[in-house]
Design an enzyme around this catalytic site. Structure first.
Site, PDB file in Angstrom:
ATOM      1  N   ASN A 160       0.870  -1.239  -0.193  1.00 21.77           N
ATOM      2  CA  ASN A 160       0.108  -0.197   0.080  1.00 21.77           C
ATOM      3  C   ASN A 160       0.947   1.241  -0.009  1.00 21.77           C
ATOM      4  OD1 ASN A 160       0.758  -0.355   2.688  1.00 21.77           O
ATOM      5  ND2 ASN A 160      -0.976   0.405   3.503  1.00 21.77           N
ATOM      6  N   GLU A 258       3.487  -4.953  12.204  1.00 20.96           N
ATOM      7  CA  GLU A 258       2.593  -3.868  12.207  1.00 20.96           C
ATOM      8  C   GLU A 258       1.516  -4.492  11.117  1.00 20.96           C
ATOM      9  OE1 GLU A 258       2.747  -0.975  13.829  1.00 20.96           O
ATOM     10  OE2 GLU A 258       4.671  -1.509  14.523  1.00 20.96           O
ATOM     11  N   CYS A 292      -3.676   1.043   6.439  1.00 21.81           N
ATOM     12  CA  CYS A 292      -3.890   0.604   7.648  1.00 21.81           C
ATOM     13  C   CYS A 292      -4.862   1.460   8.651  1.00 21.81           C
ATOM     14  CB  CYS A 292      -2.957  -0.084   8.306  1.00 21.81           C
ATOM     15  SG  CYS A 292      -1.572   1.322   8.634  1.00 21.81           S
ATOM     16  N   GLU A 471       7.237   1.088  16.124  1.00 21.41           N
ATOM     17  CA  GLU A 471       8.100   1.765  15.317  1.00 21.41           C
ATOM     18  C   GLU A 471       8.401   2.873  15.672  1.00 21.41           C
ATOM     19  OE1 GLU A 471       6.910   0.439  11.348  1.00 21.41           O
ATOM     20  OE2 GLU A 471       8.199  -1.435  11.606  1.00 21.41           O
TER      21      GLU A 471
HETATM   22  P1  NAD Z   1       0.547  -9.473   3.137  1.00 24.32           P
HETATM   23  O1  NAD Z   1       0.716  -9.929   4.613  1.00 24.32           O
HETATM   24  O2  NAD Z   1      -0.063 -10.296   2.032  1.00 24.32           O
HETATM   25  O3  NAD Z   1       1.900  -9.398   2.504  1.00 24.32           O
HETATM   26  C1  NAD Z   1       3.113  -8.567   3.208  1.00 24.32           C
HETATM   27  C2  NAD Z   1       4.466  -8.730   2.906  1.00 24.32           C
HETATM   28  O4  NAD Z   1       4.655 -10.066   3.562  1.00 24.32           O
HETATM   29  C3  NAD Z   1       4.513  -8.862   1.429  1.00 24.32           C
HETATM   30  O5  NAD Z   1       5.864  -8.758   0.879  1.00 24.32           O
HETATM   31  C4  NAD Z   1       4.470 -10.403   1.235  1.00 24.32           C
HETATM   32  O6  NAD Z   1       5.218 -10.981   0.018  1.00 24.32           O
HETATM   33  C5  NAD Z   1       4.956 -10.823   2.408  1.00 24.32           C
HETATM   34  N1  NAD Z   1       4.430 -12.306   2.865  1.00 24.32           N
HETATM   35  C6  NAD Z   1       3.352 -13.049   2.571  1.00 24.32           C
HETATM   36  N2  NAD Z   1       3.292 -14.258   3.305  1.00 24.32           N
HETATM   37  C7  NAD Z   1       4.502 -14.260   3.865  1.00 24.32           C
HETATM   38  C8  NAD Z   1       5.170 -15.386   4.547  1.00 24.32           C
HETATM   39  N3  NAD Z   1       4.348 -16.329   4.949  1.00 24.32           N
HETATM   40  N4  NAD Z   1       6.390 -15.207   5.240  1.00 24.32           N
HETATM   41  C9  NAD Z   1       6.690 -14.188   5.098  1.00 24.32           C
HETATM   42  N5  NAD Z   1       6.714 -13.122   4.210  1.00 24.32           N
HETATM   43  C10 NAD Z   1       5.483 -13.243   3.849  1.00 24.32           C
HETATM   44  O7  NAD Z   1      -0.173  -7.840   3.015  1.00 24.32           O
HETATM   45  P2  NAD Z   1      -0.478  -6.956   2.051  1.00 24.32           P
HETATM   46  O8  NAD Z   1      -1.793  -7.504   1.197  1.00 24.32           O
HETATM   47  O9  NAD Z   1       0.841  -6.710   1.133  1.00 24.32           O
HETATM   48  O10 NAD Z   1      -0.754  -5.575   2.868  1.00 24.32           O
HETATM   49  C11 NAD Z   1      -1.859  -5.239   3.177  1.00 24.32           C
HETATM   50  C12 NAD Z   1      -2.095  -5.592   4.747  1.00 24.32           C
HETATM   51  O11 NAD Z   1      -1.209  -4.631   5.435  1.00 24.32           O
HETATM   52  C13 NAD Z   1      -3.337  -4.881   5.397  1.00 24.32           C
HETATM   53  O12 NAD Z   1      -4.083  -5.830   6.280  1.00 24.32           O
HETATM   54  C14 NAD Z   1      -2.893  -3.584   5.876  1.00 24.32           C
HETATM   55  O13 NAD Z   1      -3.768  -3.191   7.167  1.00 24.32           O
HETATM   56  C15 NAD Z   1      -1.400  -3.883   6.664  1.00 24.32           C
HETATM   57  N6  NAD Z   1      -0.596  -2.733   6.658  1.00 24.32           N
HETATM   58  C16 NAD Z   1      -0.615  -2.389   8.019  1.00 24.32           C
HETATM   59  C17 NAD Z   1       0.381  -1.343   8.487  1.00 24.32           C
HETATM   60  C18 NAD Z   1       0.656  -0.928   9.709  1.00 24.32           C
HETATM   61  O14 NAD Z   1       1.503  -0.013  10.104  1.00 24.32           O
HETATM   62  N7  NAD Z   1      -0.021  -1.739  10.929  1.00 24.32           N
HETATM   63  C19 NAD Z   1       0.713  -0.550   7.297  1.00 24.32           C
HETATM   64  C20 NAD Z   1       0.591  -0.925   5.983  1.00 24.32           C
HETATM   65  C21 NAD Z   1      -0.345  -1.952   5.788  1.00 24.32           C
END
Ligand code: NAD
Length: 491
Positions: A160, A258, A292, A471
């Site tokens: 995002n 996060e 998020c 963070e």
């Molecule tokens: P995701 O969890 O699908 O992927 C995030 C990252 O993790 C990607 O690089 C992905 O390739 C990697 N990943 C996926 N499976 C993995 C595994 N088993 N082991 C290691 N790495 C793995 O999330 P997304 O769809 O890319 O992002 C959206 C989510 O992120 C939403 O839920 C949003 O709320 C959250 N988000 C949170 C914050 C925060 O600061 N709290 C900020 C931005 C986004």
């Protein structure tokens, strides 16, 4: 501006950044990367294997001795050079972020790239202004605390805010003297790739930062399991966070998570109405609702519920959806076909549970170059059953729901009835109401009369299913270091 699509017409190939060089994945496997506003594949990024990871780890291992022994000033200077390069190339990066992610170009410029530059500058400055702690005891006893680098650490980031979140993590990690393996989202890898070129230009020593691309459940999982990686800083979905936490805890690795949110926006009838209304449109639909921190549940005091509903719908309808390259576009495309389908399925489930869309609730077709893009109308739900899945689960799209409340006690209970605990906004001019609610709600970040107002020194992160750890500022610097206390009796 439409000419830009020609620039991106030929297929771009993204390379891993390992040992200071751009390299192809050893297995020659690639993942297609799409432009969400046209629905077309325009690039491919490596689907890296364990061999690539091992090469990255070996280079980080070699680089660590020199990098960790450099003075804070020297490390800071290199990060500032990278920030300077990014600043010089900011327009190119903004364009790349928009093509890759679908967000409006103005947002890429003023939020993503601007904040990425700030992240680099902030941590370059934080490290040279960092103070160490010392504690004395009666008699001739003194303690001092050292914060040493951990070694090799991993930074795994979502789609995002691709460059913003990458720089947010790698900057403190590098400034504390660690070497980094970064894995950006395979959905939006382009700005990380361009960034690796800037690192080479700015003279970042080889192996200090390695960026490898690939599917999360493949190379992401290998990164988490790798015995040489001492800590994992992760931003992404709660489900992924739990998987990572399980693996990392069995290996006794440090993790910072996060994760997702289902954030409340709490509106009292005594608030500054115009300011609240403007901000609530942003907190609902900014970045197509893919932040998020977006407020997916809006609680409105009953005395102003009808007025708010009418005004909010009116303002939402003014948002211009379409080609993200156009300067008057407020709402760009949803990041991927998969996510677009997921958000629309959420709409169907909301309807099935008896909820009513008072605006939006469907996809949007856009004419011209973007006719095959993934666009969704900003959507507002009423009568969403608070026991339904849709009320409980994060949609992470351009959608929010409206709910009435009578008083403080009721709204505190409603705000807390979620497994998430990331952020909340309270709109009121009554100081005691603001303080009481801020104290009683279970969210890691609370804004009063504001939303997404950031000071990089403050702790950022969530409670409950929204994460583990914080963070920002010293929190990040502590996470990326090993603490050692030395106690001296010099009697
Ligand atoms: P995701 O969890 O699908 O992927 C995030 C990252 O993790 C990607 O690089 C992905 O390739 C990697 N990943 C996926 N499976 C993995 C595994 N088993 N082991 C290691 N790495 C793995 O999330 P997304 O769809 O890319 O992002 C959206 C989510 O992120 C939403 O839920 C949003 O709320 C959250 N988000 C949170 C914050 C925060 O600061 N709290 C900020 C931005 C986004």
């Amino acid at each position: 501006m439409e000419d830009v699509y020609r620039l991106y017409k030929s297929m771009k190939i993204i390379h891993n950044y390992i040992n200071g060089k751009l390299s192809k994945p050893k297995n020659s496997n690639y993942i297609r990367v799409f432009n969400p506003s046209t629905g077309k594949a325009y690039a491919k990024c490596p689907d890296s294997s364990f061999t690539d990871l091992n090469n990255a780890i070996a280079s980080a291992n070699n680089a660590f001795i020199l990098w960790s022994k450099k003075s804070n000033e020297d490390r800071s200077e290199i990060l500032l050079k990278i920030a300077h390069e990014l600043h010089k190339n900011r327009e190119k990066f903004a364009l790349a972020e928009t093509i890759d992610n679908g967000k409006p170009l103005n947002d890429s410029r003023n939020i993503d790239i601007e904040r990425s530059i700030n992240n680099l500058k902030f941590f370059a400055s934080a490290i040279i202004n960092n103070s160490s702690e010392s504690h004395s005891l009666p008699g001739n006893v003194i303690n001092y605390t050292l914060r040493d680098p951990l070694g090799i650490v991993a930074c795994i980031t979502p789609w995002n805010y691709p460059l913003h979140l990458l720089t947010w993590k790698i900057s403190p990690a590098l400034m504390m003297g660690n070497c980094v393996i970064a894995k950006p989202s395979e959905v939006t890898p382009m700005t990380a790739y361009l960034f690796s070129k800037l690192c080479i230009k700015a003279g970042l020593p080889k192996g200090v930062l390695n960026i490898i691309y690939g599917a999360g459940n493949n190379i992401g999982d290998e990164i988490v399991k790798h015995p040489k990686i001492k800590a994992i800083s992760f931003t992404g979905g709660t489900k992924t966070g739990k998987t990572i936490s399980k693996t990392a805890s069995s290996l006794l690795k440090k993790v910072s998570l996060e994760l997702g949110g289902k954030n409340p926006i709490i509106i009292f009838d005594d608030c500054n109405y115009d300011e609240m209304l403007n901000t609530t449109v942003r907190s609902s639909f900014g970045n197509q609702g893919q932040i998020c921190l977006c407020g997916e549940r809006i609680f409105i005091q009953e005395s102003i519920y009808n007025k708010f509903k009418k005004d909010f719908v009116k303002e939402t309808k003014k948002l211009k959806i379409g080609n993200p390259l156009k300067s008057d576009t407020n709402q760009g495309a949803i990041v991927s076909k998969e996510h677009y389908t997921k958000v629309l399925a959420y709409f169907d489930r909301a309807r099935e549970s008896g909820a009513k869309f008072i605006t939006g609730g469907k996809s949007k077709s856009v004419k011209g170059t973007c006719s095959k893009g993934w666009f969704i109308e900003p959507s507002i739900i009423e009568n969403l059953d608070r026991n339904s899945d849709c009320y409980k689960e994060e949609a992470f799209g351009p959608v929010t729901s409206l709910h009435k409340f009578k008083n403080k006690e009721e709204v505190i209970a409603m705000a807390n009835e979620t497994k998430y605990g990331l952020s909340a906004s309270i709109w009121t001019s009554d100081l005691s109401t603001a303080h009481q609610i801020a104290k009683d709600i279970e969210f890691g970040i609370v804004w009063v009369n504001a939303w997404n107002l950031r000071d990089l020194r403050t702790p950022f992160g969530g409670m409950k299913d929204s994460g583990l750890g914080r963070e920002g500022g010293n929190e990040s610097m502590r996470f990326f270091s090993e603490t050692k206390n030395v106690c001296i009796n010099y009697d």
